[in-house]
Design an enzyme around this catalytic site. Structure first.
Site, mmCIF file in Angstrom:
data_model
loop_
_atom_site.group_PDB
_atom_site.id
_atom_site.type_symbol
_atom_site.label_atom_id
_atom_site.label_comp_id
_atom_site.label_asym_id
_atom_site.label_seq_id
_atom_site.Cartn_x
_atom_site.Cartn_y
_atom_site.Cartn_z
ATOM 1 N N GLU A 138 17.863 57.877 75.599
ATOM 2 C CA GLU A 138 18.079 56.475 75.970
ATOM 3 C C GLU A 138 16.770 55.778 76.303
ATOM 4 O O GLU A 138 15.928 56.334 77.016
ATOM 5 C CB GLU A 138 19.024 56.435 77.183
ATOM 6 C CG GLU A 138 20.105 55.411 77.070
ATOM 7 C CD GLU A 138 21.003 55.624 75.846
ATOM 8 O OE1 GLU A 138 20.758 54.954 74.822
ATOM 9 O OE2 GLU A 138 21.925 56.442 75.920
ATOM 10 N N ASP A 153 20.311 51.428 66.809
ATOM 11 C CA ASP A 153 21.683 50.994 66.533
ATOM 12 C C ASP A 153 21.875 50.645 65.063
ATOM 13 O O ASP A 153 22.880 51.009 64.439
ATOM 14 C CB ASP A 153 22.034 49.769 67.389
ATOM 15 C CG ASP A 153 21.720 50.005 68.858
ATOM 16 O OD1 ASP A 153 21.485 51.167 69.218
ATOM 17 O OD2 ASP A 153 21.710 49.033 69.624
ATOM 18 N N ASP A 179 13.759 54.619 71.842
ATOM 19 C CA ASP A 179 13.529 54.212 70.443
ATOM 20 C C ASP A 179 12.401 53.190 70.335
ATOM 21 O O ASP A 179 11.541 53.293 69.465
ATOM 22 C CB ASP A 179 14.826 53.717 69.762
ATOM 23 C CG ASP A 179 15.522 52.560 70.455
ATOM 24 O OD1 ASP A 179 15.159 52.223 71.606
ATOM 25 O OD2 ASP A 179 16.450 51.964 69.842
ATOM 26 N N ARG A 220 28.222 52.571 67.754
ATOM 27 C CA ARG A 220 27.763 53.959 67.925
ATOM 28 C C ARG A 220 27.823 54.359 69.399
ATOM 29 O O ARG A 220 27.869 53.526 70.297
ATOM 30 C CB ARG A 220 26.330 54.130 67.427
ATOM 31 C CG ARG A 220 25.298 53.244 68.120
ATOM 32 C CD ARG A 220 24.487 53.937 69.178
ATOM 33 N NE ARG A 220 23.650 53.026 69.936
ATOM 34 C CZ ARG A 220 23.992 52.493 71.079
ATOM 35 N NH1 ARG A 220 25.158 52.743 71.613
ATOM 36 N NH2 ARG A 220 23.158 51.682 71.726
ATOM 37 N N SER A 228 26.893 48.997 70.957
ATOM 38 C CA SER A 228 26.226 48.321 69.832
ATOM 39 C C SER A 228 27.079 47.337 69.052
ATOM 40 O O SER A 228 26.989 47.277 67.826
ATOM 41 C CB SER A 228 25.731 49.353 68.828
ATOM 42 O OG SER A 228 24.503 49.760 69.165
ATOM 43 N N SER A 229 27.863 46.546 69.754
ATOM 44 C CA SER A 229 28.648 45.531 69.030
ATOM 45 C C SER A 229 27.717 44.516 68.372
ATOM 46 O O SER A 229 27.957 44.062 67.256
ATOM 47 C CB SER A 229 29.626 44.834 69.970
ATOM 48 O OG SER A 229 28.942 44.050 70.927
ATOM 49 N N ASN A 255 25.072 41.831 79.022
ATOM 50 C CA ASN A 255 24.590 41.235 77.773
ATOM 51 C C ASN A 255 23.060 41.219 77.778
ATOM 52 O O ASN A 255 22.445 40.486 78.544
ATOM 53 C CB ASN A 255 25.156 39.816 77.629
ATOM 54 C CG ASN A 255 24.791 39.202 76.293
ATOM 55 O OD1 ASN A 255 23.638 39.296 75.857
ATOM 56 N ND2 ASN A 255 25.752 38.601 75.630
ATOM 57 N N LYS A 256 22.480 42.057 76.913
ATOM 58 C CA LYS A 256 21.016 42.239 76.882
ATOM 59 C C LYS A 256 20.253 40.939 76.686
ATOM 60 O O LYS A 256 19.197 40.733 77.254
ATOM 61 C CB LYS A 256 20.606 43.145 75.717
ATOM 62 C CG LYS A 256 20.955 44.575 75.851
ATOM 63 C CD LYS A 256 20.308 45.399 74.749
ATOM 64 C CE LYS A 256 20.621 44.950 73.338
ATOM 65 N NZ LYS A 256 22.029 45.027 72.941
HETATM 66 P P1 ADP Z 1 26.175 45.524 72.836
HETATM 67 O O1 ADP Z 1 25.680 46.582 73.758
HETATM 68 O O2 ADP Z 1 27.647 45.644 72.597
HETATM 69 O O3 ADP Z 1 25.390 45.408 71.582
HETATM 70 P P2 ADP Z 1 25.126 42.894 73.540
HETATM 71 O O4 ADP Z 1 25.260 42.223 74.873
HETATM 72 O O5 ADP Z 1 23.789 43.147 73.006
HETATM 73 O O6 ADP Z 1 26.002 44.190 73.654
HETATM 74 O O7 ADP Z 1 25.914 42.009 72.455
HETATM 75 C C1 ADP Z 1 27.210 41.525 72.707
HETATM 76 C C2 ADP Z 1 27.393 40.214 71.973
HETATM 77 O O8 ADP Z 1 27.712 40.461 70.587
HETATM 78 C C3 ADP Z 1 28.589 39.409 72.493
HETATM 79 O O9 ADP Z 1 28.234 38.615 73.609
HETATM 80 C C4 ADP Z 1 28.928 38.555 71.291
HETATM 81 O O10 ADP Z 1 28.081 37.439 71.206
HETATM 82 C C5 ADP Z 1 28.615 39.488 70.112
HETATM 83 N N1 ADP Z 1 29.865 40.175 69.670
HETATM 84 C C6 ADP Z 1 30.271 41.420 69.920
HETATM 85 N N2 ADP Z 1 31.477 41.689 69.357
HETATM 86 C C7 ADP Z 1 31.832 40.558 68.712
HETATM 87 C C8 ADP Z 1 32.979 40.170 67.938
HETATM 88 N N3 ADP Z 1 34.002 40.984 67.724
HETATM 89 N N4 ADP Z 1 32.990 38.925 67.425
HETATM 90 C C9 ADP Z 1 31.969 38.083 67.644
HETATM 91 N N5 ADP Z 1 30.883 38.383 68.368
HETATM 92 C C10 ADP Z 1 30.809 39.594 68.905
HETATM 93 P P1 NG1 Z 2 22.783 48.632 73.251
HETATM 94 O O1 NG1 Z 2 22.592 47.534 74.198
HETATM 95 O O2 NG1 Z 2 23.509 49.748 73.815
HETATM 96 O O3 NG1 Z 2 23.348 48.184 71.943
HETATM 97 C C1 NG1 Z 2 20.070 48.908 73.310
HETATM 98 C C2 NG1 Z 2 19.113 48.730 72.131
HETATM 99 C C3 NG1 Z 2 18.730 50.081 71.501
HETATM 100 C C4 NG1 Z 2 18.264 51.078 72.555
HETATM 101 C C5 NG1 Z 2 19.308 51.154 73.682
HETATM 102 C C6 NG1 Z 2 18.869 52.035 74.836
HETATM 103 C C7 NG1 Z 2 19.265 46.708 70.739
HETATM 104 C C8 NG1 Z 2 19.938 46.049 69.615
HETATM 105 N N1 NG1 Z 2 19.718 47.911 71.096
HETATM 106 O O4 NG1 Z 2 21.338 49.291 72.846
HETATM 107 O O5 NG1 Z 2 17.724 49.876 70.530
HETATM 108 O O6 NG1 Z 2 17.003 50.768 73.052
HETATM 109 O O7 NG1 Z 2 19.569 49.850 74.235
HETATM 110 O O8 NG1 Z 2 18.658 53.340 74.405
HETATM 111 O O9 NG1 Z 2 18.351 46.144 71.312
#
Ligand code: ADP
Ligand code: NG1
Length: 481
Positions: A72, A214, A75, A66, A169-170, A257-258
C-alpha cells in the site's frame, strides 16, 4: 526504529524474479453473458441507454475494481504491488452520434447527466464530479491513443457497482472503462499495457498523483490469479494464492474521496521530499528524483540499507517547509514549482522519516508475500497473515492513513483470521482479511454482529455489497452486442 520492524526478516533480499512483460494483446472482445447478475445489469443498462438516446448501444466497455492484498502506498514510489481484480465493475454502454457531443448518463440518479463537445472540454480539478473521470479517459486517448483526427461524438450510459471512495478503485475503473470505450469506438488498437499506462497518467488530470496500480490491474488482471505489478517499466506476473483460504473484503463505510482533499497527495509529496533530500545529501541532482525507488536504484542499496539511511538522515518528527527548503538549498517558490502538487503547496509541515520507513518496509513485504505464495509451504498462510498484520500496523502508525473504523474491523479480525489490513488509499474505505475458506461465513456473521449491526449507515444497504468474499477476476473487456 519502530518495533514493528523487528518482525521483518533480516536481511531482506531485494533480488527477485523479473516480472514477465505480457504479450502486447488488446483487451478481449466477449459475448454478453446470458445469465447471472452481470447479464441482468447489462440488460438494464441497454434499456436505460435506449430510452435516453433512442437507439441501441453498439457495445459495452467493462473495467473491474480491485482489492490490493499487500503493497500500500508504494506504487507512486516506484515499488511493486500485489492486487487482484474483483468482480465488481464499471460498465459503459456506448453508441456514436453525429453531433460531435459527448453525452453521459448514469443508471443512478445521484450522478446527474452531462454533455459537452467531445473535442473541447475542461476537466475540473477542484471539484471532480463523476463525469470528470470519464473525461480523463477521453482525454487520455485523445492525447496518447494515436489518432490525429477529431473524435466522433459519443453517447454513453454508465452502470457501476464498486462502492465509491472505498479503496476498491471505482474511480480508476471509470477512467479505464471510458478510455476503452473511446478507443474501441474509434477502432484504435491499444495493448493492455499501453491502456494501463495511458490511464494511470490521465487519471492525474483530476489532481490526484496516483501511482498506476489500479489502472494496471484493471487491464492486466487474469481470472484465478493475483498479480505482482512492477513499474518503470510496467511488468506483471501472475501469482497463485494459497488454496483453502478466502479473501474477505469489509467496507468500514467511512468514505474517503482522494480528489476532494489533500491527504493522498500529501503522502505522495512527503515521499518525494524524503527522496529529494536524500538525493541532495548523496550529491545527486535532487530535482531529477521523484521516487524513492528511483533513488534506491541509483544508490545501489538494498531495502534495509535504505531504511538505515532514512534513520540516519531524518528524525521522526514533522519538518517545516522552511527547514526542507534549507536542506535542499532552495526557495519555497522553487519547491512549489519543482516538487509540490497544486493542493499541497499550502501545507506547512511534512513527515519524512516515518513515511519513507513505511515505503521501504512495505516494498519488502510485497516480495516476501510473493515468495511465500510461490513456495507453498505448510506455514504459508500463517506467514502471509503475519505480513498482512505488519502492513496494517505500518499504514496505521507510520503512514497514518488508517481510520478508527478500519482499525476496529482489523481488531475484530484478530485471532479469527490469518491476518487483516486496510486496502487501497485508506483514511476509511475497506479492509481485506485472509480467512480459512470454511470459516468465511462464520467470520462474516461475526462482523455483522460486532460491527455492521452497530453502524447507523448500514441500514439502507445490502450487506452483501459491503461485506463479501472475493476471487481473482478477469480484467477489462468489450462486450459485443
Ligand atoms: P475509489 O477509491 O473508489 O477510487 P475515489 O474517491 O478516488 O475512490 O473515487 C470515487 C469517485 O468516483 C466518486 O466520487 C464518483 O465521482 C466516481 N464514481 C465511482 N463509482 C461511480 C459510478 N458508479 N458512477 C459514476 N461515478 C462513479
Ligand atoms: P484507491 O484510492 O484505493 O483507488 C489509491 C491510488 C493507488 C495507490 C493506493 C494506495 C489512484 C487512482 N489510486 O487507490 O495508485 O497509491 O491509493 O496503495 O490514485
Amino acid at each position: 526504529m519502530p518495533e514493528i520492524f523487528n518482525t521483518i526478516p533480516w536481511p531482506p533480499d531485494i533480488s527477485r524474479p523479473q516480472g514477465t512483460k505480457m504479450s502486447a494483446s488488446c483487451p478481449p472482445l466477449q459475448r454478453v453473458p446470458s445469465e447471472g447478475s452481470k447479464a441482468e445489469r447489462l440488460r438494464c443498462l441497454v434499456e436505460t441507454f435506449t430510452s435516453e438516446f433512442s437507439a441501441k448501444p453498439q457495445f459495452c466497455a467493462r473495467a473491474p475494481g480491485r482489492v490490493n492484498l499487500i503493497g500500500e502506498h508504494v506504487d507512486y514510489c516506484g515499488y511493486a504491488v500485489f492486487p487482484m481484480a474483483i468482480d465488481l465493475d464499471i460498465l459503459i454502454a456506448v453508441g456514436s452520434n453525429a453531433t460531435g457531443k459527448l453525452n453521459l448518463i448514469n443508471v443512478e440518479d445521484s450522478y446527474p447527466k452531462f454533455s459537452c463537445e467531445i473535442n473541447n472540454f475542461e476537466i475540473d480539478k477542484s471539484h471532480p464530479t463523476w463525469y470528470n473521470y470519464i473525461l480523463c479517459g477521453v482525454q487520455g486517448i485523445q492525447e496518447e491513443g494515436g489518432r490525429n483526427e477529431p473524435f466522433t461524438g459519443l453517447d454513453m450510459a454508465v452502470s457501476g457497482n464498486i462502492p465509491p471512495s472505498s479503496g476498491l478503485s471505482s474511480s480508476s475503473a471509470l477512467v479505464c472503462a471510458s478510455a476503452l470505450a473511446v478507443a474501441h469506438s474509434h477502432k484504435l488498437s491499444i495493448s493492455k499495457e499501453d491502456f494501463a499506462e495511458i490511464c494511470a497518467r490521465c487519471e492525474r488530470h483530476v489532481g490526484t498523483q496516483g501511482g498506476g496500480m489500479d489502472q494496471a490491474i484493471s487491464f492486466l488482471a487474469t481470472e484465478g490469479t493475483a498479480r505482482v505489478i512492477e513499474f518503470n517499466p510496467l511488468r506483471s506476473t501472475p501469482v497463485n494464492l494459497p488454496s483453502g483460504v478466502s479473501f474477505v473484503v469489509a467496507n468500514s463505510l467511512a468514505p474517503m474521496n482522494k480528489a476532494a482533499n489533500s491527504y493522498y497527495n500529501c503522502r505522495v509529496m512527503e515521499c518525494r521530499l524524503a527522496c529529494q533530500i536524500m538525493a541532495k545529501q548523496a550529491g545527486l541532482a535532487w530535482k531529477e528524483y521523484q521516487r524513492l525507488g528511483q533513488l534506491q536504484k541509483v544508490l545501489g542499496k538494498s531495502l534495509p540499507e535504505m531504511m538505515t539511511l532514512v534513520s540516519r538522515t531524518f528524525e521522526s518528527r514533522p519538518y517545516s517547509k522552511k527547514e526542507i527548503c534549507k536542506l535542499l538549498g532552495t526557495s519555497e517558490e522553487d519547491l512549489d514549482k519543482t516538487t509540490l502538487s497544486e493542493n499541497t503547496r499550502s501545507i506547512e509541515e511534512f513527515l519524512l522519516h516515518d513515511r519513507a520507513q513505511h515505503v521501504f518496509s512495505e516494498a519488502h513485504r510485497v516480495w516476501e508475500f510473493k515468495r511465500i505464495c510461490d513456495e507453498k509451504s505448510d506455514k504459508s498462510v500463517e506467514e502471509l497473515g503475519k505480513l498482512m498484520k505488519e502492513s496494517h500496523l505500518s499504514t496505521k502508525l507510520l503512514y497514518e492513513c488508517s481510520h478508527p473504523k478500519l482499525d476496529k474491523l482489523v481488531d475484530l479480525s484478530e485471532g479469527v483470521t490469518f491476518g487483516a489490513r486496510l486496502t487501497g488509499a485508506g483514511w476509511g474505505g475497506c479492509m481485506v482479511a485472509m480467512v480459512k475458506e470454511e470459516e468465511a461465513e462464520e467470520y462474516k456473521e461475526l462482523l455483522v454482529k460486532e460491527y455492521y449491526s452497530q453502524e447507523a449507515n448500514t441500514k439502507d444497504k445490502d450487506i452483501n455489497s459491503v461485506l463479501f468474499s472475493s476471487q481473482p477476476s478477469p480484467g477489462a473487456c468489450i462486450y459485443e452486442f
